[in-house]
Design a protein around this motif. Structure first.
Motif, PDB file in Angstrom:
ATOM      1  N   UNK A  52      13.092  39.308  74.016  1.00  0.00           N
ATOM      2  CA  UNK A  52      13.057  40.254  72.902  1.00  0.00           C
ATOM      3  C   UNK A  52      11.916  41.258  73.065  1.00  0.00           C
ATOM      4  N   UNK A  53      10.731  40.753  73.468  1.00  0.00           N
ATOM      5  CA  UNK A  53       9.546  41.613  73.547  1.00  0.00           C
ATOM      6  C   UNK A  53       9.663  42.656  74.653  1.00  0.00           C
ATOM      7  N   UNK A  54      10.296  42.304  75.769  1.00  0.00           N
ATOM      8  CA  UNK A  54      10.399  43.243  76.886  1.00  0.00           C
ATOM      9  C   UNK A  54      11.308  44.425  76.581  1.00  0.00           C
ATOM     10  N   UNK A  55      12.032  44.352  75.475  1.00  0.00           N
ATOM     11  CA  UNK A  55      12.867  45.482  75.053  1.00  0.00           C
ATOM     12  C   UNK A  55      12.123  46.443  74.132  1.00  0.00           C
ATOM     13  N   UNK A  56      10.884  46.088  73.768  1.00  0.00           N
ATOM     14  CA  UNK A  56      10.114  46.918  72.830  1.00  0.00           C
ATOM     15  C   UNK A  56       9.128  47.773  73.614  1.00  0.00           C
ATOM     16  N   UNK A  57       9.280  49.065  73.530  1.00  0.00           N
ATOM     17  CA  UNK A  57       8.504  49.987  74.367  1.00  0.00           C
ATOM     18  C   UNK A  57       7.028  50.059  73.990  1.00  0.00           C
ATOM     19  N   UNK A  58       6.672  49.631  72.779  1.00  0.00           N
ATOM     20  CA  UNK A  58       5.265  49.741  72.368  1.00  0.00           C
ATOM     21  C   UNK A  58       4.417  48.565  72.843  1.00  0.00           C
ATOM     22  N   UNK A  59       5.042  47.491  73.324  1.00  0.00           N
ATOM     23  CA  UNK A  59       4.290  46.315  73.767  1.00  0.00           C
ATOM     24  C   UNK A  59       3.672  46.589  75.135  1.00  0.00           C
ATOM     25  N   UNK A  60       2.340  46.517  75.187  1.00  0.00           N
ATOM     26  CA  UNK A  60       1.606  46.809  76.418  1.00  0.00           C
ATOM     27  C   UNK A  60       1.089  45.553  77.109  1.00  0.00           C
ATOM     28  N   UNK A  61       0.943  44.464  76.331  1.00  0.00           N
ATOM     29  CA  UNK A  61       0.363  43.255  76.918  1.00  0.00           C
ATOM     30  C   UNK A  61       1.047  42.017  76.352  1.00  0.00           C
ATOM     31  N   UNK A  62       1.412  41.092  77.246  1.00  0.00           N
ATOM     32  CA  UNK A  62       1.949  39.786  76.859  1.00  0.00           C
ATOM     33  C   UNK A  62       1.071  38.723  77.511  1.00  0.00           C
ATOM     34  N   UNK A  63       0.565  37.788  76.695  1.00  0.00           N
ATOM     35  CA  UNK A  63      -0.297  36.712  77.195  1.00  0.00           C
ATOM     36  C   UNK A  63       0.328  35.365  76.856  1.00  0.00           C
ATOM     37  N   UNK A  64       0.414  34.498  77.857  1.00  0.00           N
ATOM     38  CA  UNK A  64       1.008  33.173  77.672  1.00  0.00           C
ATOM     39  C   UNK A  64      -0.004  32.136  78.143  1.00  0.00           C
ATOM     40  N   UNK A  65      -0.319  31.169  77.263  1.00  0.00           N
ATOM     41  CA  UNK A  65      -1.348  30.183  77.569  1.00  0.00           C
ATOM     42  C   UNK A  65      -0.851  28.773  77.262  1.00  0.00           C
TER      43      UNK A  65
END
Length: 763
Positions: free
Chosen positions: A613-626
């Motif tokens: 879902x997030x990769x379809x949103x153009x405003x998302x610049x950073x994804x962090x997975x921990x």
């Protein structure tokens, strides 16, 4: 002389890993698709062969491009060098390589050849039984919905509709399988769709259904991937007549994993034709059993070992009826007068009592028959039993057909129409829950009506009042389970006021009251474990509030979700152990000001859902997975979106979240990505030097990435040397972060270290 490729061999090019024996087929296929042979060397590099290997081929065949291409493909089919890291020697890998080389015309023709082969070689429909099985086992629908969505077999709209609306199990299953069939119709690789469907069915425990689908495909001449073959499950096809010489065998349920620590029991349901065959088999076995019981009693009476009056007294005492109501002039007369109290569905009461007390020869046969009835009840839906029972019960001889008399009274239960998907076993469990084991064992089923499920049974006259008392005491509970009304000896007792298919409110009430049996039945009837009450609380949250640990486990097993934490910060959002519903809600609430998403302590399924879902949103610049394990399969499913994303600039995957397989898959997705600048892979001890080669290859092709964190991994000296070598050809990576105490001395000793030292940091 070359021989014509058979259709089966040609089909295997598209459905199985390729082998050296198919070299001529691959060459002919590339020629047919118009691949320019002069580009053989670039093709080899793209397929995973080393430059040294290709240089050697060129030296051995100078100027002969056909021989060079042949030798190149031979090495590829032998899986030399890094071929496996590129997906292995498969049709899909070859197609991807052509697309990567911008040989789109050849790739398109290759795809058309594949579609033609699939259409002519396979008929991979046949999901009706799967639909029926899923409909009758509501918790499976939620699990299957998630697996099929994760495998890209159903679109997001279908996944959300099935997962979040109050549809009945039939409609939910219908939406799922209509979507799967649509994929089979139009997908360029229908065999991959079928394989993914098989894998999803295996994951939710429907192993018997997998066997049926694959057998159906084989019968129609299709090709089955041998990797999908498996051991057959316990329940396969119609019941066979009972072998009285064999030991009794009780089948074990199929178990599949779940979000809960408690495994899910998946019942392999029988089809309509199997139910009919099973009833026929049971009837035949029962007729033989009834005759054997009478024969053994006659033998005992003739030898003077048994007195029929004593047998009649024992039966009357067990049934709580008068001895005078039975006739016992001879064995047949006694058992004919007992007939209202047993039939071929219900023989665990008085028959079992008499056999245990007086008989020895038929005890094993009776035990095995009862086991067969239990197995039949466990796998047979009421709707299928209804179709077969009318014909069978109406044609039974006196020795097997139940009749009414002054000893028995009609007992009619009218249930919500949703009950037709339930099994006969569940119906008997409800009888036992409300009315006791005695009624469940001794009542005989006479009819199951159409529409709302109307079950007509016969009970002993002596039990009528206790039955009425139980109904009056448990009206609210019975109403929650969809029991509409009950009639005892023609006296109607209304139960549920509204006949609707929404059992969500009933589920919330049963959870709050702490009734685990009701919760289990309501989930089978299709109640949504994630539905919310008037306070916005889900069933799992209600169970938590009441301290109902067992009920919580039942709900989680059925697809219920625990609610995690969501923290909104200026410009970002952090999710810790979120549910799928929370992920979807967060995505819907994002604004243009939110550029960062952080995920902590979650699961691979949630990673896939959130990132897809997030990769379809153009405003998302950073994804962090921990602290979240990301499997290779998840990355492969996201590969297309990662490659083609045009906005993400930073990807952080840290703290025991990824291993070598995941890194290899990730680097393949990032080779052609044009926006990700920072890749943060620190504190992942499962990353070793196996990943170094793929990361070096990424740096060879990718000209966007400028920062790569690899501290806190287990990359050894050899792996670091490979990475150092890649920096000599890559001039865009500005910062490579490595482990101080492990790698500093190795790097210092390199003769060319001075040329790259300002691009390396040690922590």
């Amino acid at each position: 002389m070359a021989t014509k490729t058979s259709s089966c061999s040609f089909l295997s090019l598209f459905s199985s890993p390729l082998t050296y024996d198919q070299l001529i087929d691959v060459l002919n296929l590339l020629k047919k698709c118009g691949f320019p042979q002069r580009r053989w060397k670039e093709l080899g590099l793209t397929l995973g062969l080393h430059k040294n290997t290709l240089d050697a081929i060129e030296r051995n065949h100078p100027g002969d491009v056909f021989q060079c291409l042949t030798e190149c493909l031979s090495k590829w089919l032998s899986r030399a060098d890094n071929v496996d890291s590129k997906g292995g020697a498969t049709f899909d890998s070859l197609s991807d390589a052509l697309k990567f080389m911008n040989e789109n015309a050849a790739a398109d023709k290759l795809g058309q050849e594949k579609r033609n082969a699939m259409i002519s070689g396979n008929d991979i429909k046949g999901t009706n039984d799967v639909h029926s099985t899923a409909t009758g086992n509501a918790p499976v629908i939620s699990q299957l919905n998630n697996h099929l969505f994760s495998s890209n077999l159903i679109p997001k709209a279908v996944h959300l509709t099935v997962g979040t609306t109050g549809l009945c199990p039939y409609d939910r299953a219908n939406k799922i399988f209509s979507s799967v069939l649509a994929s089979l119709e139009c997908h360029p690789n229908p065999n991959s769709v079928f394989s993914s469907l098989i894998t999803s069915l295996q994951k939710v425990g429907l192993k018997n259904m997998v066997s049926k689908l694959m057998e159906n495909l084989k019968m129609k001449g299709g090709n089955v991937d041998p990797n999908l073959e498996q051991q057959p499950s316990v329940s396969e096809g119609p019941l066979q007549p009972v072998d009285v010489t064999a030991q009794s065998h009780i089948p074990q349920p199929t178990i599949t994993g779940s979000q809960s620590s408690t495994p899910t029991t998946v019942i392999e349901l029988s089809s309509k034709s199997e139910v009919a065959a099973n009833i026929e088999s049971l009837h035949s076995c029962f007729a033989s059993l009834d005759s054997d019981i009478r024969d053994e009693f006659e033998e005992l009476v003739e030898k003077g070992k048994v007195n029929l009056k004593a047998v009649a007294r024992s039966a009357a005492a067990y049934l709580s009826i008068k001895v005078s109501s039975l006739k016992y002039g001879d064995v047949d007369e006694l058992f004919d007068s007992l007939q209202p109290h047993y039939d071929f569905f219900s023989c665990g009461g008085v028959l079992k009592h008499l056999a245990n007390k007086y008989l020895s020869n038929v005890q094993t046969e009776l035990t095995q028959y009862i086991d067969s009835v239990d197995k039949f009840s466990e796998s047979s839906q009421l709707k299928h039993v209804r179709l077969a029972i009318k014909e069978k019960l109406s044609s039974l001889p006196a020795a097997a057909s139940p009749t009414t008399s002054n000893q028995t009274k009609p007992f009619i239960i009218k249930l919500n129409g949703r009950w037709e998907i339930m099994t006969l076993k569940n119906f008997k469990r409800v009888l036992q829950y409300y009315f006791g084991q005695e009624i469940a064992d001794t009542c005989t089923i006479r009819d199951i009506g159409i529409g709302s499920v109307v079950a007509t049974l016969f009970i002993r006259t002596s039990l009528s009042q206790s039955l009425i008392d139980a109904i009056n005491n448990k009206t609210n509970s019975m109403s929650r389970l969809g029991i509409l009304e009950v009639a005892v000896d023609n006296k109607v007792i209304p139960i549920r006021r509204e006949d609707n298919n929404n059992f969500d409110i009933s589920l919330q009430q049963s959870v709050k009251a702490g009734y685990s049996f009701e919760v289990s039945m309501l989930l089978q009837l299709g109640a949504d474990p994630n539905s919310k009450d008037e306070r916005g609380k889900s069933a799992v949250e209600i169970a938590n509030e009441g301290g109902h640990t067992q009920i919580k486990e039942i709900l989680l097993t059925a697809g219920g979700e625990e609610t995690g934490e969501v923290e909104w910060i200026s410009g970002s959002v952090s999710l810790t152990k979120p549910s799928a519903g929370q992920c979807q809600e967060v995505i819907s609430q994002l604004t243009d000001n939110h550029q960062e998403i952080n995920l902590h302590h979650s699961s691979p399924d949630i990673v896939y859902l959130l990132m897809s879902l997030a990769l379809d949103i153009r405003t998302i610049k950073r994804i962090s997975i921990h602290n979240t394990k990301i499997k290779k399969d998840v990355i492969l499913l996201l590969s297309h979106k990662i490659t083609n994303n045009t906005s993400l600039e930073e990807l952080w995957i840290s703290d025991n979240s990824i291993n070598d397989d995941g890194v290899i898959a990730l680097t393949q997705s990032l080779i052609n990505n044009k926006t990700i600048i920072t890749l943060y892979l620190c504190n992942n001890p499962d990353i070793t030097s196996t990943s170094a080669q793929s990361l070096a290859e990424l740096l060879l092709y990718n000209r966007t990435m400028s920062v790569l964190y690899l501290n806190g991994t287990n990359i050894d000296t050899d792996g670091v040397l490979v990475l150092m070598e890649s920096l000599r050809t890559n001039d865009t990576l500005r910062r490579l972060v490595l482990e101080d105490n492990k790698h500093k001395q190795t790097c210092y000793s390199l003769p060319y270290y001075k040329t790259i030292e300002n691009r390396i940091a040690f922590v």
